[in-house]
Write a protein that holds these residues in place. Structure first.
Motif, short mmCIF file in Angstrom:
data_model
loop_
_atom_site.label_atom_id
_atom_site.label_comp_id
_atom_site.label_asym_id
_atom_site.label_seq_id
_atom_site.Cartn_x
_atom_site.Cartn_y
_atom_site.Cartn_z
N LYS A 1 0.84 -1.21 0.00
CA LYS A 1 0.00 0.00 0.00
C LYS A 1 0.87 1.25 0.00
O LYS A 1 0.61 2.21 -0.75
CB LYS A 1 -0.91 0.00 1.23
N ILE B 1 -1.56 -3.52 -8.72
CA ILE B 1 -2.91 -3.75 -8.18
C ILE B 1 -3.39 -5.16 -8.51
O ILE B 1 -4.02 -5.83 -7.67
CB ILE B 1 -3.87 -2.68 -8.74
N ALA C 1 -4.42 -8.18 -5.94
CA ALA C 1 -5.68 -8.91 -6.07
C ALA C 1 -5.45 -10.41 -6.02
O ALA C 1 -6.21 -11.16 -5.37
CB ALA C 1 -6.36 -8.52 -7.38
N TYR D 1 -7.04 -1.13 -0.94
CA TYR D 1 -8.03 -0.72 -1.94
C TYR D 1 -8.63 0.64 -1.64
O TYR D 1 -9.19 1.28 -2.54
CB TYR D 1 -9.12 -1.79 -2.07
N GLU D 2 -8.50 1.11 -0.43
CA GLU D 2 -8.94 2.48 -0.14
C GLU D 2 -8.06 3.49 -0.86
O GLU D 2 -8.50 4.59 -1.21
CB GLU D 2 -8.92 2.73 1.37
N ALA E 1 -6.40 2.51 -3.79
CA ALA E 1 -6.59 2.19 -5.21
C ALA E 1 -7.89 2.74 -5.77
O ALA E 1 -7.98 3.03 -6.97
CB ALA E 1 -6.54 0.68 -5.41
N CYS E 2 -8.91 2.92 -4.95
CA CYS E 2 -10.22 3.34 -5.46
C CYS E 2 -10.26 4.82 -5.81
O CYS E 2 -11.19 5.26 -6.50
CB CYS E 2 -11.31 3.02 -4.43
N PRO F 1 -11.83 -4.32 -6.81
CA PRO F 1 -11.32 -5.46 -6.02
C PRO F 1 -11.89 -6.75 -6.56
O PRO F 1 -13.01 -6.79 -7.08
CB PRO F 1 -11.81 -5.16 -4.61
N ILE G 1 -15.33 2.43 0.23
CA ILE G 1 -14.57 2.17 -0.99
C ILE G 1 -15.49 2.18 -2.21
O ILE G 1 -15.16 2.78 -3.25
CB ILE G 1 -13.81 0.83 -0.86
N TYR H 1 -15.35 4.59 -5.50
CA TYR H 1 -15.33 4.08 -6.86
C TYR H 1 -16.41 4.77 -7.70
O TYR H 1 -16.18 5.16 -8.85
CB TYR H 1 -15.56 2.56 -6.88
#
Length: 705
Positions: free
Chosen positions: A442, A482, A486, A510-511, A513-514, A528, A551, A555
């Motif tokens: 992260k 990413i 996953a 993912y917080e 990545a979004c 995700p 999240i 998105y």
């Protein structure tokens, strides 16, 4: 007779070796004559027999020292610096290279010694003046690799001349592309690209072999004995007070060496430090004490002879961030690469007992990269080389923090050098190691995104950057990371039975990545995987469910903004979110709304790994009202809140009738959940469910009126 014997016997071997004896032999001769005179004045006739015996023992000693080659070799192997090496001594030693009294083996040995102690030389101005002298010795094939190494360490921009470039190109044509010649040519091309018109390999590698010199172990032993209580500035902060370190080996390299220059001269320079100085003089780093002083002398500051001291000096790190002199980075990277190669405890067997010291050194590197907000290339090379050999235990925290600073612009070999060895450790290690890996990845993603925000033109829009192949490669690199997360997160959740602690770290990744599109201005959005989404949606932890709701809200905000930008721009962009991205989002949002709000959990979810089931199969479970089992009242993660709400709303009712939570009570229940800190759930419901969202807008409009 005795005096005659004394005066003749020792002279014969010295005369026989007069042509080959060194200056040391001449010194021994003078010293012997002085000793003879002293013996003649004080020795009595009664001691003549004892004197003869002493002469017999002195003869082999003198004949031993008369052999120049043996003396020079053994002396060189015994020259172990305790603190610093005075520059004057080095210059005096260099002067003997051209008097034809040293064999080629001794010359090579001296050059190896000079390379070994280079960072211990207190000043190098006179040594720089001998640049042409060293360059002359490139014609000696045996000395050429070591001369190139010395020149590599000494080269400044003003040393790059057309005749030297031509000489190196001639040597290359004669010898072929040797690594040491390639190193020097690469450095020359860096300083003066117009002079070096040949193509050189762009990939950085170790040009010079790290030979096991005979005195290397002795230097470490002396460091251990002499520098045990030396002060080392540990934290990276501005100020005069510096704590002391209890470790010993890295102290010598991580401190600015004490200058052999006269102290009165330094004091005179300090007195003159009231304004700007002429650019033809260097400011001694020993006098650098404050940030204003750095700003005043930044145009004339020269890095210390020990490049390792830069790592623990915040003022020099500030200068490192500002300087455009690539030779500074080359010096630092060379020293750092050699140090990491020599001291890695799981790569070098004999250093296994120094794990604590190696951990301390890695900690300094972590703090340095955090201070610079940029990864160091030697650390990346070290990780790629050593990760396949790492056990996942030694220096775990430091290694994973180094991973988080791997530079973005050199990750084409990431899969084979980082992902594969890291995955092998990941799948066979403990739960807490897996969580640490997700935290490191992260931070790696955050550092990459921050880097591209700082280095790419902020004014350039996507349409302009779409033509930039570098930016396209950047997108591919981030997307690859990413996708890797996953994959390992899906497998890890199966191995660890959807552990709540593990889910927290996965969602934390993912917080970041979004929000890539809106927060970091990069057209990239990857949902995700189902192996992460559904375990959280159906899990029993309200914190993770609330984070998933947040999240999904982000998105949605990113996709809506992307759609609006697509319609507002006249020309079609190269970078667009694919229809697959929108389809995955719609599938996930349908599943969430069906579970949490409309009680249609098993009816409309069309994801291949989703929750769609036939009614016949659901009826066989014997669960009544199975479609409501995952709404915000009956959900395993939310039912505790529902019980507390019933206890407060109907304190006398002990039946816990959840069917009472409907209509107006449903709205009260929502407010109760929001008051409990479920902000992610609130944002998700208000953004994704039309009735609640419309009510919120109407309420806001009424307040404005």
């Amino acid at each position: 007779m005795l005096q005659s014997k004394r005066s003749k016997t020792p002279k014969e071997p010295l005369q026989q070796h007069q042509k080959s004896q060194s200056d040391l032999s001449a010194w021994l001769k003078v010293g012997r004559i002085g000793t003879e005179k002293s013996v003649q004045d004080h020795q009595s006739l009664n001691d003549q027999e004892n004197g003869s015996k002493q002469e017999e023992s002195l003869e082999p000693a003198l004949s031993y020292f008369a052999n120049a080659d043996i003396v020079n070799t053994r002396l060189l192997k015994s020259l172990i610096p305790e603190s610093v090496v005075p520059e004057t001594c080095v210059v005096s030693a260099v002067s003997w290279l051209c008097v034809s009294k040293c064999s080629s083996n001794i010359q090579v040995l001296f050059l190896r010694w000079l390379i070994t102690v280079f960072d211990f030389i207190d000043h190098k101005e006179d040594l720089h003046a001998l640049y042409g002298f060293f360059f002359f010795f490139l014609q000696e094939e045996k000395m050429c690799p070591y001369i190139c190494h010395v020149l590599y360490l000494l080269t400044r921009k003003e040393n790059v001349k057309p005749f030297r470039v031509r000489r190196l190109l001639d040597l290359q044509a004669k010898m072929g592309m040797r690594s040491h010649l390639q190193a020097l040519l690469s450095l020359y091309k860096l300083f003066c690209p117009e002079l070096v018109n040949i193509t050189l390999p762009a990939k950085t590698k170790i040009f010079f072999k790290n030979a096991e010199d005979p005195w290397k172990a002795a230097i470490k032993t002396i460091r251990q004995r002499r520098l045990e209580n030396s002060p080392v500035p540990q934290p990276l902060f501005l100020g005069e007070a510096q704590p002391r370190s209890q470790k010993r080996k890295w102290n010598a390299q991580l401190m600015i060496p004490v200058s052999s220059t006269n102290r009165s001269h330094l004091e005179a320079v300090r007195e003159q430090n009231t304004g700007l100085y002429s650019t033809d003089e260097y400011f001694p780093v020993e006098l650098l004490q404050s940030f204003p002083q750095l700003l005043q002398n930044i145009h004339r500051l020269e890095f210390p002879s020990r490049m390792g001291s830069v790592l623990t000096n915040p003022l020099l790190l500030h200068y490192l961030n500002c300087t455009k002199d690539e030779s500074v980075y080359l010096r630092l990277y060379y020293w750092l690469g050699q140090s990491l190669q020599e001291e890695c405890t799981w790569c070098v067997v004999e250093n296994s007992q120094n794990e604590e010291e190696f951990r301390e050194f890695l900690e300094i590197l972590c703090r340095t990269q955090c201070f610079l907000q940029e990864g160091l290339a030697p650390c990346e090379e070290f990780l790629y080389r050593s990760l396949p050999l790492w056990d996942g235990l030694c220096c775990r925290s430091q290694i994973l923090r180094l991973v988080s600073w791997i530079p973005l612009n050199s990750m084409y070999e990431m899969k084979s050098y980082l992902y594969e060895p890291l995955a092998q450790l990941f799948f066979t290690s403990s739960l807490y190691f897996k969580c640490s890996v997700f935290e490191s990845l992260k931070r790696l993603l955050q550092n990459w995104l921050n880097w591209q925000m700082a280095h790419l033109d902020s004014a350039a829009d996507f349409q302009t950057r779409s033509l930039n192949t570098t930016f396209s490669g950047l997108l591919d690199t981030v997307a690859e990371l990413i996708h890797f997360v996953a994959m390992i997160s899906t497998v890890a959740l199966r191995l660890e039975s959807n552990h709540t602690f593990l889910l927290y770290f996965i969602l934390d990744f993912y917080e970041t990545a979004c929000d890539i599109y809106l927060k970091y201005n990069m057209p990239l959005l990857i949902m995700p995987p189902a192996g992460v989404f559904y375990p959280v949606l159906l899990g029993m932890d309200p914190v993770n469910l609330n984070q998933l709701c947040y999240i999904m809200y982000r998105y949605r905000a990113n996709l809506v903004a992307a759609k609006e930008n697509e319609h507002s721009e006249k020309e079609i962009q190269q970078f667009r979110f694919s229809s697959e991205t929108y389809r995955e989002y719609n599938q996930n949002i349908t599943a969430m709304v069906g579970c949490l709000w409309t009680s249609n959990a098993f009816r409309r979810d069309t994801h291949p790994q989703g929750l769609h089931m036939d009614d016949k199969l659901l009826n066989k479970t014997g669960v009544k009202e199975f479609r409501t089992s995952f709404n915000i009242v009956y959900h395993p993660a939310m039912i505790g809140y529902a019980v507390q709400f019933l206890q407060q709303a109907w304190p006398d009712d002990t039946t816990f009738n959840f069917s009472l939570i409907k209509g107006k009570k449903w709205s009260w229940y929502l407010k109760y959940l929001y008051a409990k800190g479920l902000e992610g759930l609130k944002l998700f419901i208000e953004s994704s469910i039309s009735r609640i969202s419309q009510a919120s807008h109407n309420k806001a409009g009424n307040m404005e009126m």
